[in-house]
Design a protein around this motif. Sequence first.
Motif, PDB file in Angstrom:
ATOM      1  N   GLN A  59       0.757  -1.108   0.188  1.00  0.00           N
ATOM      2  CA  GLN A  59      -0.262   0.106   0.125  1.00  0.00           C
ATOM      3  C   GLN A  59       1.080   1.243  -0.290  1.00  0.00           C
ATOM      4  O   GLN A  59       0.000   2.814  -0.008  1.00  0.00           O
ATOM      5  CB  GLN A  59      -1.204   0.350   0.743  1.00  0.00           C
ATOM      6  CG  GLN A  59      -1.559  -1.162   1.470  1.00  0.00           C
ATOM      7  CD  GLN A  59      -2.427  -1.187   3.056  1.00  0.00           C
ATOM      8  OE1 GLN A  59      -2.858  -0.455   3.007  1.00  0.00           O
ATOM      9  NE2 GLN A  59      -1.968  -1.893   3.095  1.00  0.00           N
ATOM     10  N   LEU A  60       2.232   1.670  -0.154  1.00  0.00           N
ATOM     11  CA  LEU A  60       3.395   2.052   0.213  1.00  0.00           C
ATOM     12  C   LEU A  60       3.948   2.643  -1.717  1.00  0.00           C
ATOM     13  O   LEU A  60       3.496   1.668  -2.414  1.00  0.00           O
ATOM     14  CB  LEU A  60       4.695   2.244   1.209  1.00  0.00           C
ATOM     15  CG  LEU A  60       4.248   1.719   2.304  1.00  0.00           C
ATOM     16  CD1 LEU A  60       5.355   1.466   2.901  1.00  0.00           C
ATOM     17  CD2 LEU A  60       3.524   2.394   2.926  1.00  0.00           C
ATOM     18  N   PRO A  61       2.970   3.807  -1.112  1.00  0.00           N
ATOM     19  CA  PRO A  61       3.579   5.025  -3.069  1.00  0.00           C
ATOM     20  C   PRO A  61       5.428   5.255  -2.205  1.00  0.00           C
ATOM     21  O   PRO A  61       5.728   5.012  -1.493  1.00  0.00           O
ATOM     22  CB  PRO A  61       3.010   6.238  -2.917  1.00  0.00           C
ATOM     23  CG  PRO A  61       2.626   6.666  -1.234  1.00  0.00           C
ATOM     24  CD  PRO A  61       2.327   4.660  -0.695  1.00  0.00           C
ATOM     25  N   GLU A  62       5.946   5.147  -3.621  1.00  0.00           N
ATOM     26  CA  GLU A  62       7.095   5.752  -3.177  1.00  0.00           C
ATOM     27  C   GLU A  62       7.516   6.564  -2.807  1.00  0.00           C
ATOM     28  O   GLU A  62       6.715   7.934  -2.772  1.00  0.00           O
ATOM     29  CB  GLU A  62       7.838   5.061  -4.674  1.00  0.00           C
ATOM     30  CG  GLU A  62       7.629   3.877  -5.905  1.00  0.00           C
ATOM     31  CD  GLU A  62       8.270   3.783  -6.894  1.00  0.00           C
ATOM     32  OE1 GLU A  62       9.350   4.600  -7.269  1.00  0.00           O
ATOM     33  OE2 GLU A  62       8.747   2.793  -7.138  1.00  0.00           O
ATOM     34  N   ASN A  63       8.787   7.424  -2.277  1.00  0.00           N
ATOM     35  CA  ASN A  63       9.531   8.314  -2.135  1.00  0.00           C
ATOM     36  C   ASN A  63       8.508   9.142  -0.973  1.00  0.00           C
ATOM     37  O   ASN A  63       7.938   9.673  -0.695  1.00  0.00           O
ATOM     38  CB  ASN A  63       9.452   9.273  -3.284  1.00  0.00           C
ATOM     39  CG  ASN A  63      10.501  10.431  -2.487  1.00  0.00           C
ATOM     40  OD1 ASN A  63      11.012  10.155  -2.325  1.00  0.00           O
ATOM     41  ND2 ASN A  63       9.426  11.846  -3.305  1.00  0.00           N
ATOM     42  N   SER A  64       7.916   7.929   0.259  1.00  0.00           N
ATOM     43  CA  SER A  64       7.095   8.218   1.496  1.00  0.00           C
ATOM     44  C   SER A  64       7.863   9.207   2.477  1.00  0.00           C
ATOM     45  O   SER A  64       9.289   7.775   2.221  1.00  0.00           O
ATOM     46  CB  SER A  64       6.369   7.056   1.421  1.00  0.00           C
ATOM     47  OG  SER A  64       5.708   6.471   0.587  1.00  0.00           O
ATOM     48  N   LEU A  65       7.611   9.007   2.625  1.00  0.00           N
ATOM     49  CA  LEU A  65       7.692  10.582   4.427  1.00  0.00           C
ATOM     50  C   LEU A  65       7.110   9.139   5.286  1.00  0.00           C
ATOM     51  O   LEU A  65       6.048   9.090   5.114  1.00  0.00           O
ATOM     52  CB  LEU A  65       7.773  11.679   4.719  1.00  0.00           C
ATOM     53  CG  LEU A  65       7.579  11.660   6.652  1.00  0.00           C
ATOM     54  CD1 LEU A  65       9.460  10.922   7.293  1.00  0.00           C
ATOM     55  CD2 LEU A  65       7.914  13.272   6.480  1.00  0.00           C
ATOM     56  N   LEU A  66       6.995   8.233   5.772  1.00  0.00           N
ATOM     57  CA  LEU A  66       6.610   7.039   6.739  1.00  0.00           C
ATOM     58  C   LEU A  66       6.831   6.970   7.889  1.00  0.00           C
ATOM     59  O   LEU A  66       8.167   7.927   8.509  1.00  0.00           O
ATOM     60  CB  LEU A  66       7.155   5.188   6.338  1.00  0.00           C
ATOM     61  CG  LEU A  66       6.626   4.471   6.854  1.00  0.00           C
ATOM     62  CD1 LEU A  66       5.316   4.442   6.353  1.00  0.00           C
ATOM     63  CD2 LEU A  66       7.273   2.722   6.322  1.00  0.00           C
TER      64      LEU A  66
END
Length: 244
Positions: A59-66
Amino acid sequence: MTQAIVLLHGWGLSSAVWAPLQAALDPSLNVRTLDLPGHGNADPAGPTLESWSDALLAQLPENSLLVGWSLGAQLALHLARHHPDRIARLALISATPRFVQADDWQAAMPADTLADFRRSFDLEPTSTQRRFIALQGLGDARRREVVNGLGRAATPPGEARKAALADGLGLLASIDLRSAVPQIRQPVRLLHGAGDTLMPVAAAEWLADTLPDGRLSIFADSGHAPFLSRPQDCASLIEGFARD
């Protein structure tokens, strides 16, 4: 600037816990919340760290701030280590590489205490979850507000969720990321409450010292959930970090 800010909550809660922080963040930012496996509206994913990580990764997009809190912070660290192409940076709230004590790791909950929680949860899940939530309010000047906010966002431990929540307690008992931490190359911002009695500040200090690019901010008069007691302060730090 990162493309998305993705929020991962802690054990026994749901993504609804982030509502005060979301309200404090700039609405122009692309903020997403995910329920941990078996929490909120998410399907269970099995009992292993890898299965939970894989379910979130999908479910994570690329270039995320997690942005991870508590168990969510541990999952964020694991994801950053193994999938650096998807995660640009981390903001970790009340984070630790290891939740329970060991002979060489004292900045944590005694192993017997968590073992007792796990046994109690098997027998009386609702009251045990409430007790765990109450612990998270200790050390916070806004303790009642924090506990009420956590309670409203709790995932009820009914039959449909009990096994997955028990798996989450198992992860808290078993995860040890200390050897992985020096390999995490993304910039990391650590936020921690000075009064956190569930997870000592020393754990965050160790992370700040051991991460290649880690920086720690400590909130006075806050406990395990500073994003609830000081949402605007947390939002300001996260926004600035996202825009670096």
